[in-house]
Scaffold this motif. Structure first.
Motif, short mmCIF file in Angstrom:
data_model
loop_
_atom_site.label_atom_id
_atom_site.label_comp_id
_atom_site.label_asym_id
_atom_site.label_seq_id
_atom_site.Cartn_x
_atom_site.Cartn_y
_atom_site.Cartn_z
N GLU A 141 8.58 -71.99 67.97
CA GLU A 141 9.18 -72.81 69.16
C GLU A 141 7.91 -72.73 70.47
N TYR A 142 6.86 -72.47 69.93
CA TYR A 142 5.70 -72.49 70.91
C TYR A 142 5.10 -73.93 70.19
N MET A 143 5.59 -74.29 69.66
CA MET A 143 5.23 -75.95 68.87
C MET A 143 3.72 -75.64 67.97
N LYS A 144 3.50 -74.34 67.70
CA LYS A 144 2.50 -74.17 66.70
C LYS A 144 2.85 -74.01 65.39
N THR A 145 1.92 -74.76 64.64
CA THR A 145 2.07 -74.60 62.95
C THR A 145 1.48 -73.17 62.34
N SER B 125 7.79 -69.81 79.14
CA SER B 125 9.18 -69.47 78.56
C SER B 125 10.23 -70.43 79.37
N GLN B 126 9.85 -70.79 80.79
CA GLN B 126 10.44 -71.86 81.44
C GLN B 126 10.55 -73.20 80.61
N ALA B 127 9.28 -73.44 80.27
CA ALA B 127 9.20 -74.68 79.58
C ALA B 127 9.85 -74.92 78.29
N GLN B 128 9.99 -73.56 77.61
CA GLN B 128 10.92 -73.77 76.26
C GLN B 128 12.30 -73.79 76.69
N LEU B 129 12.84 -73.04 77.75
CA LEU B 129 14.12 -73.41 78.07
C LEU B 129 14.38 -74.65 78.46
N GLN B 130 13.65 -75.50 79.07
CA GLN B 130 13.53 -76.77 79.54
C GLN B 130 13.95 -77.78 78.22
N VAL B 131 13.13 -77.41 77.17
CA VAL B 131 13.20 -78.34 76.09
C VAL B 131 14.83 -78.15 75.75
N LYS B 132 15.44 -77.10 75.72
CA LYS B 132 16.90 -76.82 75.15
C LYS B 132 17.81 -77.52 76.23
N ARG B 133 17.49 -77.52 77.36
CA ARG B 133 18.30 -78.05 78.60
C ARG B 133 18.34 -79.63 78.22
N VAL B 134 17.03 -80.20 78.23
CA VAL B 134 16.92 -81.76 78.03
C VAL B 134 17.70 -82.05 76.68
N ALA C 255 3.96 -77.29 74.26
CA ALA C 255 2.54 -77.25 73.55
C ALA C 255 1.30 -77.09 74.05
N GLY C 256 1.21 -77.66 75.33
CA GLY C 256 0.09 -77.84 76.20
C GLY C 256 -0.10 -76.40 76.90
N LEU C 257 1.20 -75.85 77.39
CA LEU C 257 0.96 -74.47 77.91
C LEU C 257 0.72 -73.40 76.86
N SER C 258 1.04 -73.58 75.50
CA SER C 258 0.87 -72.66 74.43
C SER C 258 -0.48 -72.69 74.31
N MET C 259 -1.37 -73.81 74.27
CA MET C 259 -2.68 -73.97 73.86
C MET C 259 -3.62 -73.52 74.96
N ALA C 260 -3.05 -73.30 76.38
CA ALA C 260 -3.63 -72.70 77.43
C ALA C 260 -3.50 -71.26 76.93
N ALA D 95 -3.23 -69.66 74.46
CA ALA D 95 -3.89 -69.40 73.13
C ALA D 95 -5.63 -69.18 73.63
N SER D 96 -5.94 -70.03 74.72
CA SER D 96 -7.53 -69.96 75.12
C SER D 96 -7.46 -68.87 76.33
N GLY D 97 -6.42 -68.28 76.55
CA GLY D 97 -6.24 -67.00 77.47
C GLY D 97 -6.59 -67.74 78.90
N LEU D 98 -5.97 -68.84 79.17
CA LEU D 98 -6.10 -69.38 80.43
C LEU D 98 -4.97 -69.71 80.97
N LEU D 99 -3.68 -69.35 80.67
CA LEU D 99 -2.27 -69.39 81.13
C LEU D 99 -2.14 -68.26 81.97
N ALA D 100 -2.22 -68.56 83.43
CA ALA D 100 -2.31 -67.80 84.48
C ALA D 100 -0.86 -67.14 84.35
N ASP D 101 0.16 -67.63 84.25
CA ASP D 101 1.43 -67.29 84.41
C ASP D 101 2.41 -67.28 83.13
#
Ligand SMILES: Cc1cc2nc3c(=O)[nH]c(=O)nc-3n(C[C@H](O)[C@H](O)[C@H](O)COP(=O)(O)OP(=O)(O)OC[C@H]3O[C@@H](n4cnc5c(N)ncnc54)[C@H](O)[C@@H]3O)c2cc1C
Ligand code: FES
Lengths: 401, 111
Positions: free
Chosen positions: A314-318, A363-372, A345-350, A352-358
């Motif tokens: 669910e992080y769009m990672k293979t 997790s919000q983006a994952q919820l958004q997929v389900k909502r949409v 996917a974009g946030l997951s890659m961030a 994985a690079s240790g660049l995701l500040a928050d």
């Protein structure tokens, strides 16, 4: 070298690039089409609230946003190979090779080809071809046409043709064959049409969606399906007529049809010739996933998602290091879902690079997929959510091996 | 008669675009900036982009998004260029492929 390479500048690839670039990653997108936007470009639907979903405008917005964030977009470049080199991915393209440690494949979907005798005649094209010619190239595909294949996409695009002043004479079924499968059976079509019934101005179909929850009601409806068809946006949809052959000498001149039984078998003595100068064949969509296979990604066959899809969590990672997928390559859904998956996917890659500040952004983006997904106007399959769950379980099992 | 959709009820009217001249099989056609070879030719009423390499049967676009290669043409001498993915440029020279020899096939032809 860029931190991230993205293959495909459709809604998924562009949204992923935007999300990753916002977190400080340097991103390059390659796409073989001559302009960014993918299949979003041709889309034009009226939502139930009367607002138009204008794909051209959405694509332009995503393109501008990505470029403003410094994303490099190369169009007219085809990727034909992917290989793992040391701890990086190398993509081979018509313009040379590029490497990065993170790779996102967002190549979208392709249309299934349904062979109909005569389908190589000039003037016969896929329904998506007509969509792009009409809404993106702004060229009419003909004066009067027949659409072979009744599904969500063909009904929506026939309506788009009509908006542009192209007359759609009839929507009919393909001949029953191994390839057309369920698409040649009036019965199955009725079931699938009921899923877009809330969009239909036709009272038969709209009322039908309420009344025909039960299988026997659906069977009855097919048996008594009006021989003139039902009209949806003033286009006759014929569930009891099938194409036998497309005729013409140097280009399309018409379609030979016959009435069919509720099982899809032609009824002798009911043949007719419908004159037409173009024909669209609508075979439905399946994920365009060859590049993920070349990369060595494990796959699952999930009909609810449109066919063979690369395993991913669910992080769009293979299961392969640094390899991500998003959009229709993971299953056939609407562009809004593709966008929300791209963001994940974009946030997951961030991350994985240790660049995701928050981390809560992810997790919000994952919820958004389900909502949409839940609120999608156009649903390509009734069991999408279950199909998604299955792929998630298979990916987890693969990783745990 | 031109088949271009200059005015669209939802997408609006087309902006002014630069006209470009190009050739297809020796004849001169006009395209507008942003049009693919397939789009410009269809607007001019041309649906046949090539002939089948073996049978000579006429072929046009099928998918219009680069997947099927049915629209392959020669552009400025380069073969197998997808007409649906390639924008027209000024002076571009496009030709349809021709029937190729099949000398090894039973009943085939040398030329
Ligand atoms: C013909 C067609 C018509 C559609 N119409 C609708 C519609 O009307 N409504 C709707 O809701 N959904 C429609 N869809 C579904 C559509 O797939 C999604 O709505 C959405 O566009 C998927 O987004 P995506 O980013 O996953 O892929 P896409 O939008 O398909 O973008 C993928 C991009 O990847 C590029 N690409 C693929 N392979 C390569 C390669 N090897 N090298 C370089 N670039 C590559 C393509 O050129 C494309 O631009 C349609 C799909 C198709 C195929
Ligand atoms: S029409 Fe399919 S590749 Fe051009």
């Amino acid at each position: 070298m860029n931190d991230v390479l993205v293959i495909g500048a459709g809604p998924a690839g562009l949204s992923a690039a935007i999300a990753a670039a916002r977190q400080g990653l340097s991103v390059k997108i390659v796409d073989e089409f001559y302009r960014p936007g993918g299949r979003l470009l041709g889309q034009l639907h009226e939502e139930p609230d009367g607002v138009w979903w204008n794909g051209l405008a959405e694509a332009a917005r995503l393109d501008q946003e990505a470029r403003a964030l410094g994303v490099n977009i190369s169009c007219g470049v085809s990727v034909y190979d992917i290989a793992r080199c040391d701890d990086r991915w190398r993509i081979s393209t018509t313009e040379g090779e590029w490497e990065s440690s993170l790779l996102l494949i967002a190549t979208g979907a392709s249309e299934a080809a349904v062979p109909v005798p005569g389908w190589t005649l000039p003037g016969v094209m896929s329904i998506g071809a007509a969509q792009v010619m009409t809404n993106v190239q702004r060229v009419r595909v003909g004066k009067k046409g027949v659409v072979i294949g009744v599904n969500i996409l063909s009904v929506a695009i026939a309506r788009e043709l009509q908006l542009a002043g192209v007359h759609v004479e009839q929507l009919i079924l393909p001949p029953l064959s191994e390839v057309s499968g369920k698409a040649g059976r009036p019965h199955e079509i009725m079931r699938s049409l009921l899923r877009v019934a809330h969009l239909a101005p036709s009272p038969v179909i709209r009322l039908g969606s309420k009344l025909m929850g039960s299988a026997w009601m659906q069977r009855l409806a097919v048996a008594f399906f009006p021989s003139k068809g039902v009209r949806m946006w003033d286009m006759p949809i014929h569930l009891r007529t099938a194409a036998l052959e497309i005729v013409g000498t140097s280009q399309v001149e018409g379609v030979r049809t016959a009435r069919v039984t509720p099982e899809g078998l032609p009824i002798p003595g009911t043949e007719q010739l419908i004159p037409a100068d173009f024909v669209c064949i609508a075979g439905g969509l399946s994920p365009l996933a060859e590049l993920a296979a070349i990369a060595g990604c494990p796959f699952a066959y999930v009909p609810a998602l449109g066919g063979h899809v690369p395993l991913h969590d669910e992080y769009m990672k293979t299961p392969l290091p640094g390899l991500y997928v998003a959009g229709n390559i993971t299953g056939i859904e609407s562009a809004r879902v593709a966008m929300s998956q791209g963001t994940v996917a974009g946030l997951s890659m961030a991350q994985a690079s240790g660049l995701l500040a928050d981390d809560s952004l992810l997790s919000q983006a994952q919820l958004q997929v389900k909502r949409v997904r839940q609120n999608a106007t156009i649903q390509f399959h009734p069991d999408i959510a279950a199909g998604r769950e299955l792929v998630g379980q298979m990916a987890a099992a693969w990783t745990a091996r | 008669m031109s088949q271009r959709i200059f005015h669209h009820p939802v997408l609006g009217s087309m902006e002014e675009r630069t006209a470009l001249q190009f050739q297809f099989n020796g004849a001169v056609y006009t395209a507008y900036e942003g049009e693919t070879i397939a789009g410009a030719l269809l607007a001019a009423g041309v649906r046949t982009l090539r002939v089948h390499e073996e049978t000579g049967a006429p072929r046009g676009i099928y998918c219009n998004i680069g997947h099927c290669y049915e629209c392959r043409v020669h552009v400025d001498g380069i073969p197998t260029v997808r007409a649906c993915m390639t924008l027209v440029t000024e002076g571009m020279c496009v030709t349809a492929g021709s029937v190729l020899p099949t000398p090894l096939k039973k009943g085939g032809h040398a030329k």
